[in-house]
Design an enzyme around this catalytic site. Structure first.
Site, PDB file in Angstrom:
ATOM      1  N   ILE A  22      40.014  44.467  35.188  1.00 27.29           N
ATOM      2  CA  ILE A  22      40.284  45.010  33.859  1.00 27.29           C
ATOM      3  C   ILE A  22      39.139  45.903  33.402  1.00 27.29           C
ATOM      4  O   ILE A  22      39.370  46.958  32.802  1.00 27.29           O
ATOM      5  CB  ILE A  22      40.505  43.865  32.850  1.00 27.29           C
ATOM      6  CG1 ILE A  22      41.811  43.125  33.153  1.00 27.29           C
ATOM      7  CG2 ILE A  22      40.543  44.405  31.425  1.00 27.29           C
ATOM      8  CD1 ILE A  22      42.026  41.879  32.307  1.00 27.29           C
ATOM      9  N   ASP A  67      23.173  41.526  33.234  1.00 25.30           N
ATOM     10  CA  ASP A  67      23.817  40.219  33.127  1.00 25.30           C
ATOM     11  C   ASP A  67      23.945  39.912  31.648  1.00 25.30           C
ATOM     12  O   ASP A  67      22.937  39.829  30.934  1.00 25.30           O
ATOM     13  CB  ASP A  67      22.959  39.167  33.827  1.00 25.30           C
ATOM     14  CG  ASP A  67      23.610  37.787  33.853  1.00 25.30           C
ATOM     15  OD1 ASP A  67      24.458  37.507  32.985  1.00 25.30           O
ATOM     16  OD2 ASP A  67      23.255  36.989  34.732  1.00 25.30           O
ATOM     17  N   VAL A  68      25.168  39.734  31.165  1.00 26.77           N
ATOM     18  CA  VAL A  68      25.368  39.570  29.726  1.00 26.77           C
ATOM     19  C   VAL A  68      24.762  38.282  29.188  1.00 26.77           C
ATOM     20  O   VAL A  68      24.583  38.142  27.973  1.00 26.77           O
ATOM     21  CB  VAL A  68      26.863  39.630  29.348  1.00 26.77           C
ATOM     22  CG1 VAL A  68      27.455  40.990  29.696  1.00 26.77           C
ATOM     23  CG2 VAL A  68      27.653  38.497  29.993  1.00 26.77           C
ATOM     24  N   ASN A  94      33.945  43.042  28.279  1.00 30.56           N
ATOM     25  CA  ASN A  94      34.946  42.565  29.229  1.00 30.56           C
ATOM     26  C   ASN A  94      34.438  41.437  30.129  1.00 30.56           C
ATOM     27  O   ASN A  94      35.228  40.633  30.608  1.00 30.56           O
ATOM     28  CB  ASN A  94      35.415  43.738  30.102  1.00 30.56           C
ATOM     29  CG  ASN A  94      36.170  43.278  31.327  1.00 30.56           C
ATOM     30  OD1 ASN A  94      37.321  42.865  31.256  1.00 30.56           O
ATOM     31  ND2 ASN A  94      35.503  43.324  32.481  1.00 30.56           N
ATOM     32  N   TYR A 162      37.418  27.215  29.080  1.00 26.77           N
ATOM     33  CA  TYR A 162      37.807  28.627  28.992  1.00 26.77           C
ATOM     34  C   TYR A 162      38.584  28.897  27.711  1.00 26.77           C
ATOM     35  O   TYR A 162      38.318  29.866  26.994  1.00 26.77           O
ATOM     36  CB  TYR A 162      38.653  29.008  30.212  1.00 26.77           C
ATOM     37  CG  TYR A 162      39.118  30.445  30.200  1.00 26.77           C
ATOM     38  CD1 TYR A 162      38.265  31.479  30.583  1.00 26.77           C
ATOM     39  CD2 TYR A 162      40.415  30.776  29.804  1.00 26.77           C
ATOM     40  CE1 TYR A 162      38.687  32.802  30.587  1.00 26.77           C
ATOM     41  CE2 TYR A 162      40.846  32.099  29.798  1.00 26.77           C
ATOM     42  CZ  TYR A 162      39.981  33.105  30.191  1.00 26.77           C
ATOM     43  OH  TYR A 162      40.405  34.412  30.178  1.00 26.77           O
TER      44      TYR A 162
END
Length: 257
Positions: A22, A67-68, A94, A162
């Site tokens: 995505i 790296d978020v 994303n 999640y």
């Protein structure tokens, strides 16, 4: 008049997890609309492969390794890009992980914290770092990738971690939209259904799970990455100029039942 609203000429965009799936589709959509797009990914090989794929389609992009979950690095990248370009107009959050099929009673601390760290904390670190610059410019546009799992409990796979992380992303989206709306920054989210990606390819060899996924979807199919990227493009453009705090469900009707 209306088609012009979808054009992003002169705008600078960054997409996290932009090397594949995505994320890469979002990079392509924004670049095709005229934006200068930076692929942010923690994996240099994925970032380079995504960049090469789009180069083959005539679209030039840049890459940055990020790296978020590393808030200091996120802030560093935001500052560097604004220093180079003078602004960042669009942020697409994303990057995310699932690690599904683990019953709640057996979820380890590491598992829970890892999913929350990437999906929720990482989204917030990016919103905070890039949002500061957008607020200073009194202009900006953030699109978070949530999930229909933020609204429903998926079956048959167990994934409370999640689901909770994506529900939190949705409410974070609304909270930031409320805080920043009068200051020129729009914040919206997209909540996809099951999407045909390499990570979901396994489901076709799991009849029980595939039947649950597709049998629960009125359109009777999984989604495509371009179908999500198209909605991201809309939210990132002036065509959605009156929208903030919205979570757009793109699920083939899954949440109707």
């Amino acid at each position: 008049m209306y088609l012009e609203k979808f054009k992003l000429n002169g705008q600078i965009a960054l997409v996290t997890g932009g090397g594949q799936g995505i994320g890469l589709a979002c990079v392509e959509a924004l670049a095709e609309a005229g934006a200068e797009v930076v692929i942010a990914d923690r994996d240099p090989k994925l970032a380079a492969a995504g960049q090469a794929e789009l180069k083959g389609k005539g679209l030039d992009t840049e890459t940055v390794i990020m790296d978020v979950t590393d808030s200091a690095r996120v802030t560093e990248v935001a500052d560097e890009l604004v220093g180079r370009f003078g602004k960042v107009d669009i942020l697409v959050n994303n990057a995310g992980i699932a690690r599904s099929e683990t019953p709640a009673e057996t979820v380890t601390d590491e598992h829970w914290l890892n999913v929350i760290d990437v999906n929720l904390n990482g989204t917030f670190w990016c919103c905070r770092a890039f949002g500061k610059h957008m607020l200073a410019a009194k202009s900006g546009n953030i699109v978070n990738i949530g999930s229909m799992s933020g609204f429903i409990v998926n079956k048959p796979q167990e994934q409370c971690f999640y689901n909770a992380s994506k529900a939190a992303v949705h409410h974070l989206t609304k909270s930031l939209a409320a805080e920043w709306g009068a200051r020129g920054v729009r914040v919206n989210a997209v909540a996809p259904t099951y999407i045909e990606t390499p990570l979901n390819a396994f489901v076709k060899t799991n009849p029980r799970m595939y039947d649950a996924w597709i049998g629960g979807t009125p359109m009777a199919r999984m989604g495509r990455v371009d179908e999500i990227a198209s909605v991201v493009l809309f939210l990132a453009s002036e065509a959605a100029s009156l929208m903030t705090g919205s979570v757009v469900v793109v699920d083939g009707g899954y949440t109707c039942w």
